[in-house]
Motif scaffolding. Structure first.
Motif, PDB file in Angstrom:
ATOM      1  N   ILE A 102     -24.573  34.583 -14.266  1.00 52.92           N
ATOM      2  CA  ILE A 102     -25.387  33.726 -14.890  1.00 52.92           C
ATOM      3  C   ILE A 102     -26.774  34.282 -15.220  1.00 52.92           C
ATOM      4  CG2 ILE A 102     -26.267  31.349 -14.911  1.00 52.92           C
ATOM      5  CD1 ILE A 102     -23.631  30.217 -13.868  1.00 52.92           C
ATOM      6  N   ARG A 103     -27.169  34.738 -14.041  1.00 54.11           N
ATOM      7  CA  ARG A 103     -28.655  35.231 -14.102  1.00 54.11           C
ATOM      8  C   ARG A 103     -28.608  36.365 -15.030  1.00 54.11           C
ATOM      9  NH1 ARG A 103     -28.160  34.317  -8.187  1.00 54.11           N
ATOM     10  NH2 ARG A 103     -29.226  32.344  -7.691  1.00 54.11           N
ATOM     11  N   GLN A 104     -27.568  37.370 -14.984  1.00 47.85           N
ATOM     12  CA  GLN A 104     -27.659  38.424 -15.777  1.00 47.85           C
ATOM     13  C   GLN A 104     -27.592  38.165 -17.196  1.00 47.85           C
ATOM     14  OE1 GLN A 104     -25.370  41.598 -13.959  1.00 47.85           O
ATOM     15  NE2 GLN A 104     -25.921  41.344 -11.972  1.00 47.85           N
ATOM     16  N   HIS A 105     -26.817  37.212 -17.584  1.00 52.06           N
ATOM     17  CA  HIS A 105     -26.072  37.445 -18.980  1.00 52.06           C
ATOM     18  C   HIS A 105     -26.342  36.124 -19.750  1.00 52.06           C
ATOM     19  CE1 HIS A 105     -24.211  40.904 -18.083  1.00 52.06           C
ATOM     20  NE2 HIS A 105     -23.417  40.381 -16.985  1.00 52.06           N
ATOM     21  N   GLU A 106     -27.135  35.059 -18.940  1.00 50.46           N
ATOM     22  CA  GLU A 106     -27.212  33.637 -19.794  1.00 50.46           C
ATOM     23  C   GLU A 106     -28.605  33.206 -19.923  1.00 50.46           C
ATOM     24  OE1 GLU A 106     -24.457  30.588 -18.541  1.00 50.46           O
ATOM     25  OE2 GLU A 106     -23.153  32.025 -18.051  1.00 50.46           O
ATOM     26  N   LYS A 107     -29.176  33.802 -20.718  1.00 56.67           N
ATOM     27  CA  LYS A 107     -30.700  33.203 -21.086  1.00 56.67           C
ATOM     28  C   LYS A 107     -30.774  31.901 -21.345  1.00 56.67           C
ATOM     29  CE  LYS A 107     -32.345  37.904 -22.602  1.00 56.67           C
ATOM     30  NZ  LYS A 107     -31.295  38.555 -21.923  1.00 56.67           N
ATOM     31  N   GLY A 108     -29.850  31.263 -22.039  1.00 49.39           N
ATOM     32  CA  GLY A 108     -29.759  29.667 -22.401  1.00 49.39           C
ATOM     33  C   GLY A 108     -29.576  28.876 -21.273  1.00 49.39           C
ATOM     34  N   THR A 109     -29.216  29.580 -19.981  1.00 49.69           N
ATOM     35  CA  THR A 109     -29.091  28.421 -18.744  1.00 49.69           C
ATOM     36  C   THR A 109     -30.329  28.363 -17.966  1.00 49.69           C
ATOM     37  OG1 THR A 109     -26.757  29.398 -18.662  1.00 49.69           O
ATOM     38  CG2 THR A 109     -27.694  28.126 -16.720  1.00 49.69           C
ATOM     39  N   VAL A 110     -30.709  27.174 -18.212  1.00 48.91           N
ATOM     40  CA  VAL A 110     -31.996  26.880 -17.448  1.00 48.91           C
ATOM     41  C   VAL A 110     -32.220  26.676 -15.910  1.00 48.91           C
ATOM     42  CG1 VAL A 110     -34.228  25.388 -17.717  1.00 48.91           C
ATOM     43  CG2 VAL A 110     -32.837  26.059 -19.644  1.00 48.91           C
ATOM     44  N   ILE A 111     -31.032  25.652 -15.868  1.00 50.47           N
ATOM     45  CA  ILE A 111     -31.054  25.422 -14.390  1.00 50.47           C
ATOM     46  C   ILE A 111     -29.221  25.556 -14.033  1.00 50.47           C
ATOM     47  CG2 ILE A 111     -31.109  23.794 -12.389  1.00 50.47           C
ATOM     48  CD1 ILE A 111     -33.683  22.750 -13.948  1.00 50.47           C
ATOM     49  N   TYR A 112     -28.970  26.042 -12.825  1.00 50.70           N
ATOM     50  CA  TYR A 112     -27.738  25.934 -12.632  1.00 50.70           C
ATOM     51  C   TYR A 112     -27.750  26.057 -10.922  1.00 50.70           C
ATOM     52  CZ  TYR A 112     -22.521  27.056 -12.420  1.00 50.70           C
ATOM     53  OH  TYR A 112     -21.136  26.921 -12.192  1.00 50.70           O
ATOM     54  N   VAL A 113     -27.531  24.844 -10.187  1.00 53.11           N
ATOM     55  CA  VAL A 113     -27.849  24.748  -8.821  1.00 53.11           C
ATOM     56  C   VAL A 113     -26.721  24.142  -8.095  1.00 53.11           C
ATOM     57  CG1 VAL A 113     -29.451  23.975  -6.983  1.00 53.11           C
ATOM     58  CG2 VAL A 113     -30.342  24.509  -9.247  1.00 53.11           C
ATOM     59  N   ASN A 114     -26.137  24.798  -7.144  1.00 57.89           N
ATOM     60  CA  ASN A 114     -25.144  24.249  -6.341  1.00 57.89           C
ATOM     61  C   ASN A 114     -25.774  23.208  -5.086  1.00 57.89           C
ATOM     62  OD1 ASN A 114     -22.808  23.750  -4.747  1.00 57.89           O
ATOM     63  ND2 ASN A 114     -22.754  25.906  -3.821  1.00 57.89           N
ATOM     64  N   HIS A 115     -25.461  22.248  -4.976  1.00 59.57           N
ATOM     65  CA  HIS A 115     -26.163  21.289  -3.757  1.00 59.57           C
ATOM     66  C   HIS A 115     -24.920  21.008  -2.733  1.00 59.57           C
ATOM     67  CE1 HIS A 115     -29.883  20.565  -6.181  1.00 59.57           C
ATOM     68  NE2 HIS A 115     -29.003  20.687  -7.133  1.00 59.57           N
ATOM     69  N   ARG A 116     -25.388  20.834  -1.481  1.00 66.77           N
ATOM     70  CA  ARG A 116     -24.518  20.319  -0.299  1.00 66.77           C
ATOM     71  C   ARG A 116     -25.179  19.043  -0.380  1.00 66.77           C
ATOM     72  NH1 ARG A 116     -26.071  23.428   3.946  1.00 66.77           N
ATOM     73  NH2 ARG A 116     -24.502  25.245   3.096  1.00 66.77           N
ATOM     74  N   VAL A 117     -24.412  17.880  -0.045  1.00 63.08           N
ATOM     75  CA  VAL A 117     -24.373  16.723   0.032  1.00 63.08           C
ATOM     76  C   VAL A 117     -24.718  16.291   1.488  1.00 63.08           C
ATOM     77  CG1 VAL A 117     -23.835  14.203  -0.518  1.00 63.08           C
ATOM     78  CG2 VAL A 117     -23.491  15.910  -2.138  1.00 63.08           C
ATOM     79  N   PRO A 118     -25.653  15.830   2.138  1.00 65.94           N
ATOM     80  CA  PRO A 118     -25.699  15.550   3.733  1.00 65.94           C
ATOM     81  C   PRO A 118     -24.933  14.491   4.015  1.00 65.94           C
ATOM     82  CG  PRO A 118     -27.997  15.713   2.494  1.00 65.94           C
ATOM     83  CD  PRO A 118     -27.102  15.699   1.384  1.00 65.94           C
TER      84      PRO A 118
END
Length: 104
Positions: free
Chosen positions: A33-49
């Motif tokens: 995603i970082r290398q090839h997707e200029k249109g992706t603004v945010i992509y975050v994986n979260h752990r849920v406490p």
């Protein structure tokens, strides 16, 4: 200001030992995603406490076309196929932007 295109995805993993492998799969996908997707603004994986088998993604794209391009990427296609061995349940919520900061 572009309205953007967002979604939240809640993954419930099959077992505790799946969490580490799932997170590693996500990290490899993020490299693409970082290398090839200029249109992706945010992509975050979260752990849920307090919920060790849950992962929550927040994704924001410049627009629907950027999301559609994301879905067609080889790294995304690989993730969608490989995640099935780790995931028991997937819940997707699409978002419509009302207001916010910063602007996209």
């Amino acid at each position: 200001m572009s309205p953007g295109f967002g979604l939240v995805v809640r993954f419930t993993l099959r077992a505790a030992d799946a969490a580490e492998a799932f997170d590693a799969l996500v990290s490899r996908t993020l490299e693409g995603i970082r290398q090839h997707e200029k249109g992706t603004v945010i992509y975050v994986n979260h752990r849920v406490p307090g919920e060790p088998l849950v992962r929550l993604f927040y994704e924001l794209y410049e627009d629907r076309a950027a999301f559609d391009a994301h879905e067609r990427q080889p790294h995304t296609r690989h993730f969608l196929e490989a995640r099935e061995q780790f995931v028991a349940k997937t819940e997707v919520t699409f978002l419509e932007r009302l207001d916010g900061m910063p602007s996209v």
